[in-house]
Design a protein around this motif. Structure first.
Motif, PDB file in Angstrom:
ATOM      1  N   ILE A  96       2.474   3.996 -84.319  1.00  0.00           N
ATOM      2  CA  ILE A  96       1.297   3.124 -84.415  1.00  0.00           C
ATOM      3  C   ILE A  96       1.388   2.265 -85.667  1.00  0.00           C
ATOM      4  CG2 ILE A  96      -1.209   3.110 -84.814  1.00  0.00           C
ATOM      5  CD1 ILE A  96      -1.331   5.572 -82.904  1.00  0.00           C
ATOM      6  N   ASP A 118      -3.329   0.262 -77.750  1.00  0.00           N
ATOM      7  CA  ASP A 118      -4.780   0.258 -77.890  1.00  0.00           C
ATOM      8  C   ASP A 118      -5.209  -1.191 -77.778  1.00  0.00           C
ATOM      9  OD1 ASP A 118      -7.432   0.549 -78.487  1.00  0.00           O
ATOM     10  OD2 ASP A 118      -7.129   1.646 -80.345  1.00  0.00           O
ATOM     11  N   LYS A 157      -7.835  -2.564 -78.714  1.00  0.00           N
ATOM     12  CA  LYS A 157      -8.549  -3.031 -79.901  1.00  0.00           C
ATOM     13  C   LYS A 157      -7.774  -2.606 -81.133  1.00  0.00           C
ATOM     14  CE  LYS A 157     -13.049  -3.199 -82.083  1.00  0.00           C
ATOM     15  NZ  LYS A 157     -14.424  -2.709 -82.057  1.00  0.00           N
TER      16      LYS A 157
END
Length: 139
Positions: free
Chosen positions: A50, A127, A129
């Protein structure tokens, strides 16, 4: 004599059962510990992926950013809504004391120019957002 032999046999059988139960409990404890360790490794790997993805987005946005007239300073909090393809659906720059309106607009334009945004190496971490802090490059 036979009674003593039977009692001894029963005592040994009970000891064996107790050892088996202890071994089973230890095996279950070790399995649980291994599972927890694997989950921690998986979580750390996910966090690393991430972070890499967010950094690639920041770099892409920074490469499209143009300094606003009058200069730029401070940091801006950016919220981007995106499709799985990386297409920017919406961008909001959170107003703050360190990010004046001209800076906010320049960052929002940079995000739109960076469209499509980089996609994650592992699709499972996607994701829609994404939030990050944009800071102008140091001069």
């Amino acid at each position: 004599k036979q009674k003593r032999i039977a009692e001894e046999k029963q005592r040994k059988e009970e000891e064996r059962k107790l050892r088996d139960e202890e071994m089973q409990a230890e095996a279950e404890r070790l399995a649980g510990a291994m599972e927890a360790e694997e989950a921690a490794i998986s979580s750390a790997k996910r966090s690393s992926l991430i972070k890499q993805w967010e950094n690639s987005i920041k770099l892409r946005v920074r490469s499209k950013w143009l300094e606003p007239p009058g200069g730029a300073s401070g940091e801006c909090k950016v919220e981007v809504l995106q499709a799985r393809t990386g297409t920017v659906l919406d961008v909001q720059v959170v107003p703050s004391a360190s990010c004046d309106p001209a800076m906010q607009e320049s960052v929002a334009r940079a995000v739109r120019r960076a469209d499509p945004l980089p996609r994650p190496k592992d699709p499972s971490i996607f994701d829609g957002k994404i939030n990050f802090t944009f800071a102008p490059p140091e001069q």
